[in-house]
Design an enzyme around this catalytic site. Structure first.
Site, short mmCIF file in Angstrom:
data_model
loop_
_atom_site.label_atom_id
_atom_site.label_comp_id
_atom_site.label_asym_id
_atom_site.label_seq_id
_atom_site.Cartn_x
_atom_site.Cartn_y
_atom_site.Cartn_z
N CYS A 142 37.39 41.13 33.76
CA CYS A 142 37.97 41.41 34.93
C CYS A 142 39.47 42.06 34.64
O CYS A 142 39.52 42.73 33.77
CB CYS A 142 38.58 39.90 35.79
N ASN A 163 41.97 38.72 32.65
CA ASN A 163 41.46 37.94 32.00
C ASN A 163 41.94 36.29 31.85
O ASN A 163 42.14 35.83 30.71
CB ASN A 163 41.27 38.36 30.20
N CYS A 205 42.09 34.59 35.33
CA CYS A 205 41.24 34.05 36.42
C CYS A 205 39.90 34.00 36.31
O CYS A 205 39.20 33.20 35.92
CB CYS A 205 41.84 34.71 37.68
N ARG A 206 39.08 35.38 36.78
CA ARG A 206 37.70 35.35 37.14
C ARG A 206 37.00 35.27 35.90
O ARG A 206 35.98 34.80 35.87
CB ARG A 206 37.50 36.53 38.04
N SER A 207 37.22 36.33 34.79
CA SER A 207 36.35 36.39 33.60
C SER A 207 36.28 35.23 32.73
O SER A 207 35.30 34.69 32.32
CB SER A 207 36.50 37.72 33.03
N ASP A 235 39.67 39.33 43.85
CA ASP A 235 40.86 38.95 43.09
C ASP A 235 41.68 38.02 43.64
O ASP A 235 42.19 38.14 44.68
CB ASP A 235 41.67 40.12 42.58
P1 4NP Z 1 41.90 38.26 36.84
O1 4NP Z 1 43.37 38.11 37.92
O2 4NP Z 1 41.97 39.66 36.86
O3 4NP Z 1 40.97 37.60 37.61
O4 4NP Z 1 42.51 37.67 35.56
C1 4NP Z 1 44.50 38.89 37.83
C2 4NP Z 1 45.33 38.16 36.94
C3 4NP Z 1 46.65 38.70 36.76
C4 4NP Z 1 46.83 39.89 37.47
C5 4NP Z 1 46.05 40.43 38.62
C6 4NP Z 1 44.81 39.81 38.70
N1 4NP Z 1 48.22 40.49 37.53
O5 4NP Z 1 48.61 41.11 38.35
O6 4NP Z 1 49.04 40.03 36.79
#
Ligand code: 4NP
Length: 162
Positions: A11, A14, A16-18, A129
């Site tokens: 993702c 790294n 949340c989703r992945s 997201d």
């Molecule tokens: P992820 O979510 O890609 O599912 O881990 C996010 C985590 C952090 C951010 C955006 C999406 N950020 O903008 O810091």
């Protein structure tokens, strides 16, 4: 099936989703006593959260459904293309960024897919997201991941990946 079969979930951050996909898949693989046969990891296309634990809101949503969250964020690297048999992007932007990271590797798209190619319970092409939204977004991520990881495991078992 190539054993171990190595899967990398990717993702943006790294956190949340992945990592959730990694831990949901790990849980399902362990329930089927296939831990030695399938290796699972996750990474982010961005380096902002390197070394951090999964987001607390994501961990809460996962734990509500019985999944334990572990791991520290890392950034994806070109060497991952050779190290993994299947690389699953959570959304189209992650996919496009991966094509850039993997450029120069032979036929990068052969092992690169969108996670939602494995989702059947919901009509989604991407895992949304959840980072800037409310708790329901994190719950929905877990729902999509349970569905997609379950189908992925079944396809691996059925010999879809030689
Ligand atoms: P992820 O979510 O890609 O599912 O881990 C996010 C985590 C952090 C951010 C955006 C999406 N950020 O903008 O810091």
């Amino acid at each position: 099936m190539k054993s171990p079969f190595r899967i990398l979930f990717v993702c943006l951050g790294n956190i949340c989703r992945s990592p959730s996909a990694e831990n949901v898949m790990r849980h399902l693989v362990s329930e089927e006593n296939a831990t030695g046969e399938i290796e699972i990891d996750s990474a982010g296309t961005a380096g902002w959260h390197i070394g951090k634990s999964p987001d607390a809101r994501m961990t809460a949503a996962a734990e509500k459904k019985g999944f334990t969250m572990k791991g520290q964020a890392r950034q994806v690297k070109a060497a991952d293309f050779a190290a993994f048999d299947l690389i699953l992007a959570m959304d189209q932007s992650n996919y496009d960024d991966l094509i850039d990271v993997m450029s120069g590797c032979p036929t990068p798209t052969a092992k690169l897919k969108l996670f939602c190619d494995f989702c059947t319970a919901h009509d989604e092409t991407e895992v949304p997201d959840p980072y800037y939204g409310g708790p329901e977004g994190f719950d929905y991520v877990i729902e999509l991941l349970e569905d997609g990881c379950g189908n992925l495991l079944k396809q691996i078992r059925d010999g879809e990946f030689k």
